[in-house]
Motif scaffolding. Sequence first.
Motif, mmCIF file in Angstrom:
data_model
loop_
_atom_site.group_PDB
_atom_site.id
_atom_site.type_symbol
_atom_site.label_atom_id
_atom_site.label_comp_id
_atom_site.label_asym_id
_atom_site.label_seq_id
_atom_site.Cartn_x
_atom_site.Cartn_y
_atom_site.Cartn_z
ATOM 1 N N ARG A 103 -0.040 33.640 48.378
ATOM 2 C CA ARG A 103 -0.752 34.527 48.870
ATOM 3 C C ARG A 103 -0.398 35.320 49.917
ATOM 4 N NH1 ARG A 103 -7.587 33.722 49.354
ATOM 5 N NH2 ARG A 103 -7.922 35.170 48.137
ATOM 6 N N GLY A 104 0.696 34.653 50.926
ATOM 7 C CA GLY A 104 1.036 36.123 51.981
ATOM 8 C C GLY A 104 2.347 36.943 50.947
ATOM 9 N N ALA A 105 2.719 36.565 50.627
ATOM 10 C CA ALA A 105 4.289 36.406 49.340
ATOM 11 C C ALA A 105 3.136 38.389 48.849
ATOM 12 C CB ALA A 105 5.044 35.868 48.953
ATOM 13 N N TRP A 106 2.622 38.056 47.886
ATOM 14 C CA TRP A 106 1.479 38.993 47.575
ATOM 15 C C TRP A 106 1.267 40.586 48.013
ATOM 16 C CZ3 TRP A 106 1.851 40.545 42.109
ATOM 17 C CH2 TRP A 106 1.145 41.360 41.933
ATOM 18 N N PHE A 139 3.224 41.856 50.946
ATOM 19 C CA PHE A 139 4.497 41.602 50.967
ATOM 20 C C PHE A 139 5.148 42.558 50.002
ATOM 21 C CE2 PHE A 139 2.908 39.411 54.894
ATOM 22 C CZ PHE A 139 2.846 39.927 55.959
ATOM 23 N N ARG A 140 4.196 42.729 49.057
ATOM 24 C CA ARG A 140 5.382 42.930 47.859
ATOM 25 C C ARG A 140 5.992 44.133 48.047
ATOM 26 N NH1 ARG A 140 0.050 42.708 46.060
ATOM 27 N NH2 ARG A 140 -0.842 45.057 45.100
ATOM 28 N N TRP A 141 5.125 45.217 48.265
ATOM 29 C CA TRP A 141 5.746 46.689 48.008
ATOM 30 C C TRP A 141 7.049 46.949 49.671
ATOM 31 C CZ3 TRP A 141 4.524 48.759 44.059
ATOM 32 C CH2 TRP A 141 3.507 49.146 43.864
ATOM 33 N N MET A 142 6.652 45.950 50.748
ATOM 34 C CA MET A 142 7.236 45.592 51.611
ATOM 35 C C MET A 142 8.654 44.775 51.527
ATOM 36 S SD MET A 142 8.858 46.793 54.459
ATOM 37 C CE MET A 142 7.199 47.239 55.580
ATOM 38 N N ALA A 143 8.709 44.168 50.509
ATOM 39 C CA ALA A 143 9.824 43.197 49.778
ATOM 40 C C ALA A 143 10.778 44.330 48.292
ATOM 41 C CB ALA A 143 9.599 42.168 49.329
ATOM 42 N N LEU A 144 9.910 45.038 47.973
ATOM 43 C CA LEU A 144 10.160 46.202 46.859
ATOM 44 C C LEU A 144 10.925 47.457 47.693
ATOM 45 C CD1 LEU A 144 10.874 46.784 44.041
ATOM 46 C CD2 LEU A 144 8.349 47.934 44.465
#
Length: 187
Positions: free
Chosen positions: A1-4, A6-11
């Motif tokens: 859930r934590g990765a989801w 921050f998905r925009w930051m990772a992208l």
Amino acid sequence: RGAWRFRWMALLVAVAVAVVGWLIIFALPDRYEAQAQVLVDTRTALKPVLQGLATDQDVNVQLNYVRQALLADPQLTQLAVQSGVIPATGLGPAEEEAALDGLRKRIDLTVDLTPDEGVPASGQNVGSATYGVTYLDVHRERALKLVQLLMNALINETLGGSQQGSEHAQQFLKVQKIGRASCRERV
């Protein structure tokens, strides 16, 4: 859930790394490698005639001599001026030496020896040798021109040396033939 979360930051980070990587790759200078090979027949036409009259010279010594002659300072300076590595107006001694050292490092001369058929390989019975010349430069035309000049120098050095050697051998045989004929006439 934590990765989801921050998905925009990772992208955004992935796009930034890709853009920076592409900019670095596009900023690198182009490198052109020119390559040429020539087959040199190390056997001479006079070898059967001279057998027993002269000792065979080691082919490895001859090949190393040609390699050293091509990369010697006078020959390399001439090639550098002709190809445009050193300007025709000239450089200072230190700058010219640095340019020649850089040129010498980018030239790769290779020799592949091929023995006569049915005979084990040694320096005395080599049938042919393949000379390879490779040069790496940032200018395509200069790379091609320098390899062409090196190949011409190699061919002239090899053909000139074998032609001169053949002429000396023919003169020697003529003198020996005349000497034997005059000895027979006296007897």
